[in-house]
Write a protein that holds these residues in place. Structure first.
Motif, PDB file in Angstrom:
ATOM      1  N   PHE A   1       0.807  -1.157  -0.127  1.00  0.00           N
ATOM      2  CA  PHE A   1       0.081   0.125  -0.068  1.00  0.00           C
ATOM      3  C   PHE A   1       0.769   1.216  -0.098  1.00  0.00           C
ATOM      4  CE2 PHE A   1      -3.342  -2.925   1.897  1.00  0.00           C
ATOM      5  CZ  PHE A   1      -4.262  -2.878   0.548  1.00  0.00           C
ATOM      6  N   THR A   2       2.230   1.198   0.462  1.00  0.00           N
ATOM      7  CA  THR A   2       2.860   2.337   0.598  1.00  0.00           C
ATOM      8  C   THR A   2       3.187   2.506  -1.034  1.00  0.00           C
ATOM      9  OG1 THR A   2       3.929   1.906   2.637  1.00  0.00           O
ATOM     10  CG2 THR A   2       5.409   3.357   0.848  1.00  0.00           C
ATOM     11  N   CYS A   3       3.524   1.421  -1.677  1.00  0.00           N
ATOM     12  CA  CYS A   3       3.997   1.559  -3.038  1.00  0.00           C
ATOM     13  C   CYS A   3       2.487   2.100  -3.793  1.00  0.00           C
ATOM     14  CB  CYS A   3       4.041   0.131  -3.996  1.00  0.00           C
ATOM     15  SG  CYS A   3       5.680  -0.437  -3.369  1.00  0.00           S
ATOM     16  N   ALA A   4       1.403   1.784  -3.444  1.00  0.00           N
ATOM     17  CA  ALA A   4      -0.023   2.230  -4.091  1.00  0.00           C
ATOM     18  C   ALA A   4      -0.108   3.701  -3.989  1.00  0.00           C
ATOM     19  CB  ALA A   4      -1.087   1.533  -3.518  1.00  0.00           C
TER      20      ALA A   4
ATOM     21  N   GLY B   1      -4.010  -8.253   4.770  1.00  0.00           N
ATOM     22  CA  GLY B   1      -3.689  -6.928   4.034  1.00  0.00           C
ATOM     23  C   GLY B   1      -5.271  -7.048   2.913  1.00  0.00           C
ATOM     24  N   ARG B   2      -5.602  -7.976   3.087  1.00  0.00           N
ATOM     25  CA  ARG B   2      -7.014  -7.720   2.101  1.00  0.00           C
ATOM     26  C   ARG B   2      -7.910  -6.969   2.904  1.00  0.00           C
ATOM     27  NH1 ARG B   2      -6.162 -13.668   1.597  1.00  0.00           N
ATOM     28  NH2 ARG B   2      -5.199 -14.031  -0.434  1.00  0.00           N
ATOM     29  N   ARG B   3      -8.068  -7.137   4.246  1.00  0.00           N
ATOM     30  CA  ARG B   3      -8.822  -6.171   5.195  1.00  0.00           C
ATOM     31  C   ARG B   3      -8.310  -4.765   4.924  1.00  0.00           C
ATOM     32  NH1 ARG B   3      -8.498 -10.424   8.748  1.00  0.00           N
ATOM     33  NH2 ARG B   3      -6.871  -9.537   9.918  1.00  0.00           N
ATOM     34  N   ALA B   4      -7.070  -4.710   4.997  1.00  0.00           N
ATOM     35  CA  ALA B   4      -6.535  -3.073   4.749  1.00  0.00           C
ATOM     36  C   ALA B   4      -6.603  -2.414   6.092  1.00  0.00           C
ATOM     37  CB  ALA B   4      -6.952  -2.510   3.377  1.00  0.00           C
ATOM     38  N   VAL B   5      -6.947  -2.774   7.212  1.00  0.00           N
ATOM     39  CA  VAL B   5      -6.867  -2.066   8.462  1.00  0.00           C
ATOM     40  C   VAL B   5      -5.889  -2.279   9.347  1.00  0.00           C
ATOM     41  CG1 VAL B   5      -8.785  -2.101  10.267  1.00  0.00           C
ATOM     42  CG2 VAL B   5      -9.531  -2.699   8.213  1.00  0.00           C
ATOM     43  N   TYR B   6      -5.632  -0.994   9.601  1.00  0.00           N
ATOM     44  CA  TYR B   6      -4.215  -1.114  10.485  1.00  0.00           C
ATOM     45  C   TYR B   6      -4.361  -0.041  11.658  1.00  0.00           C
ATOM     46  CZ  TYR B   6      -2.464  -2.600   6.115  1.00  0.00           C
ATOM     47  OH  TYR B   6      -2.159  -3.343   4.905  1.00  0.00           O
TER      48      TYR B   6
ATOM     49  N   MET C   1      -9.093   6.083   5.671  1.00  0.00           N
ATOM     50  CA  MET C   1     -10.311   6.464   6.378  1.00  0.00           C
ATOM     51  C   MET C   1     -10.069   6.141   7.782  1.00  0.00           C
ATOM     52  SD  MET C   1     -13.055   4.454   3.627  1.00  0.00           S
ATOM     53  CE  MET C   1     -12.228   3.006   3.895  1.00  0.00           C
ATOM     54  N   TRP C   2     -10.577   6.815   8.524  1.00  0.00           N
ATOM     55  CA  TRP C   2     -10.521   6.770  10.103  1.00  0.00           C
ATOM     56  C   TRP C   2     -11.859   6.097  10.649  1.00  0.00           C
ATOM     57  CZ3 TRP C   2      -6.387   8.012  13.206  1.00  0.00           C
ATOM     58  CH2 TRP C   2      -5.274   8.556  12.406  1.00  0.00           C
ATOM     59  N   SER C   3     -11.431   5.235  11.429  1.00  0.00           N
ATOM     60  CA  SER C   3     -12.533   4.381  12.177  1.00  0.00           C
ATOM     61  C   SER C   3     -13.397   5.442  12.852  1.00  0.00           C
ATOM     62  CB  SER C   3     -12.042   3.439  12.883  1.00  0.00           C
ATOM     63  OG  SER C   3     -13.041   2.779  13.908  1.00  0.00           O
TER      64      SER C   3
ATOM     65  N   GLY D   1     -12.380   4.715  20.750  1.00  0.00           N
ATOM     66  CA  GLY D   1     -11.607   3.821  21.461  1.00  0.00           C
ATOM     67  C   GLY D   1     -10.193   4.484  21.623  1.00  0.00           C
ATOM     68  N   ILE D   2      -9.347   4.219  22.316  1.00  0.00           N
ATOM     69  CA  ILE D   2      -8.000   4.241  22.818  1.00  0.00           C
ATOM     70  C   ILE D   2      -7.005   4.142  21.551  1.00  0.00           C
ATOM     71  CG2 ILE D   2      -6.100   4.037  24.271  1.00  0.00           C
ATOM     72  CD1 ILE D   2      -8.019   3.124  26.363  1.00  0.00           C
ATOM     73  N   ARG D   3      -7.344   3.035  20.825  1.00  0.00           N
ATOM     74  CA  ARG D   3      -6.397   2.764  19.710  1.00  0.00           C
ATOM     75  C   ARG D   3      -7.688   2.759  18.437  1.00  0.00           C
ATOM     76  NH1 ARG D   3      -3.365  -2.594  20.301  1.00  0.00           N
ATOM     77  NH2 ARG D   3      -2.604  -1.920  18.311  1.00  0.00           N
ATOM     78  N   PRO D   4      -7.791   3.981  17.980  1.00  0.00           N
ATOM     79  CA  PRO D   4      -8.341   3.920  16.438  1.00  0.00           C
ATOM     80  C   PRO D   4      -7.771   3.111  15.358  1.00  0.00           C
ATOM     81  CG  PRO D   4      -7.170   6.080  17.060  1.00  0.00           C
ATOM     82  CD  PRO D   4      -7.159   5.157  18.116  1.00  0.00           C
ATOM     83  N   ASP D   5      -8.384   2.773  14.289  1.00  0.00           N
ATOM     84  CA  ASP D   5      -7.778   2.017  13.403  1.00  0.00           C
ATOM     85  C   ASP D   5      -8.160   2.838  12.321  1.00  0.00           C
ATOM     86  OD1 ASP D   5      -7.218  -0.207  14.640  1.00  0.00           O
ATOM     87  OD2 ASP D   5      -9.123  -1.139  14.220  1.00  0.00           O
ATOM     88  N   VAL D   6      -7.363   2.530  11.087  1.00  0.00           N
ATOM     89  CA  VAL D   6      -7.487   3.268   9.774  1.00  0.00           C
ATOM     90  C   VAL D   6      -7.480   2.242   8.803  1.00  0.00           C
ATOM     91  CG1 VAL D   6      -6.218   5.446  10.763  1.00  0.00           C
ATOM     92  CG2 VAL D   6      -4.958   3.485   9.404  1.00  0.00           C
ATOM     93  N   ARG D   7      -8.289   2.663   7.647  1.00  0.00           N
ATOM     94  CA  ARG D   7      -8.521   1.572   6.398  1.00  0.00           C
ATOM     95  C   ARG D   7      -7.822   2.248   5.106  1.00  0.00           C
ATOM     96  NH1 ARG D   7     -13.535  -2.189   4.570  1.00  0.00           N
ATOM     97  NH2 ARG D   7     -12.274  -3.818   3.767  1.00  0.00           N
ATOM     98  N   ILE D   8      -7.317   1.659   4.230  1.00  0.00           N
ATOM     99  CA  ILE D   8      -6.870   2.217   3.013  1.00  0.00           C
ATOM    100  C   ILE D   8      -8.353   2.230   2.524  1.00  0.00           C
ATOM    101  CG2 ILE D   8      -5.442   1.491   1.037  1.00  0.00           C
ATOM    102  CD1 ILE D   8      -3.768   1.869   3.402  1.00  0.00           C
ATOM    103  N   VAL D   9      -8.349   3.466   1.527  1.00  0.00           N
ATOM    104  CA  VAL D   9      -9.525   3.667   0.760  1.00  0.00           C
ATOM    105  C   VAL D   9      -9.680   2.690  -0.291  1.00  0.00           C
ATOM    106  CG1 VAL D   9      -9.410   6.359   1.262  1.00  0.00           C
ATOM    107  CG2 VAL D   9      -8.199   5.323  -0.738  1.00  0.00           C
TER     108      VAL D   9
END
Length: 284
Positions: A129-132, A162-167, A185-187, A191-199
């Motif tokens: 996803f960095t390359c993307a 990787g397929r979920r793309a949530v970090y 995209m931000w969750s 929560g204390i540790r929010p997740d983000v997802r690749i668009v």
């Protein structure tokens, strides 16, 4: 094997069998110093299988025909999946400033060519996803090429990630703010540790497939523009390193690039590449 602390432990003999198995199946070396690490990681697997002891687990995989079903899980357990966004950032600067412009110049006669990028040990997808992100920025500015990205790994667990793309949010700290705004995209969950997802626009351009680098053939295109195999060869012996690199170079188009980890820049002299930057090689 019960030791003085009263807990069951993975015996040296059984660890040696597992190490030999992983070495032959995945090319990954597990020296004796890794025994406690493997033991710790296997404990959860024993609970999932409802097997009480390490001896029982090894009996299941080595003497009760359980290996075929268990091998993918065992490989998931022992593989190390360290990855980060924009890890070794100079490689991505070189991709933007040199590699992609030169690759496009070599295909000047093509209309809207597709650049193919392969993250050959993709782990959870941060590298792919960095390359993307880098290529998406360039494609928006230039509008003269398209791209597709392949991520492969031996571990099914990390491929699913990787397929979920949530970090977790802390993992995307190295991503430049401008790219965070465009591609993450931000969750909305508190929560204390929010997740983000690749668009979705980037997720559609990145595919993940399982691949064992020890396989004799790789079922992928042979006109790849850039292959990344960074910080993986350190787990293989020199003979396997040479085989893997030769196979990957065989999938590069002439003029394509192979990127290794900075500790892996010596890859032998019989491979048809020339070094163009630290840990960066171009097929001749």
């Amino acid at each position: 094997m019960l030791e003085a602390d009263g807990e069951d432990h993975l015996s040296h003999a059984d660890f040696a069998k597992i190490a030999t198995l992983i070495g032959s199946e995945a090319g990954i070396r597990l020296p004796p110093a890794k025994r406690l690490m493997v033991e710790g990681r296997l404990r959860r697997r024993l609970r999932a299988l409802q097997i009480a002891t390490f001896d029982g687990y090894c009996n299941y995989i080595f003497r009760q025909d359980g290996l075929r079903a268990e091998l993918p899980y065992l490989i998931n357990v022992v593989t190390t999946n360290k990855t980060d966004f924009f890890r070794e950032p100079e490689h991505f600067e070189l991709m933007r400033d040199k590699m992609v412009p030169e690759l496009l110049a070599a295909r000047n006669g093509e209309r809207n060519p597709v650049l193919k990028i392969w993250s050959a040990a993709s782990s959870t997808g941060a590298e792919a996803f960095t390359c993307a992100m880098v290529l998406a920025d360039m494609a928006k500015a230039q509008k003269n090429f398209r791209f597709s990205i392949l991520g492969t790994d031996i571990s099914t667990d990390v491929l699913d990630h990787g397929r979920r793309a949530v970090y977790p949010a802390e993992q995307i700290v190295p991503v430049p703010q401008s790219m965070q705004a465009q591609y993450l995209m931000w969750s909305r969950k508190a929560g204390i540790r929010p997740d983000v997802r690749i668009v979705p626009e980037l997720r559609r351009l990145v595919q993940f497939h399982r691949l064992n680098l020890m396989d004799e053939k790789y079922p992928f295109d042979k006109d790849v523009d850039i292959v990344l195999l960074r910080n993986v060869l350190i787990y293989f012996d020199k003979a396997d390193q040479a085989k893997v690199i030769n196979r990957l170079v065989g999938h590069l188009r002439p003029g394509g690039y192979l990127l290794l980890g900075h500790s892996e820049s010596m890859i032998g002299t019989s491979i048809p590449v020339r070094q163009v930057a630290p840990a960066v090689f171009q097929r001749v």
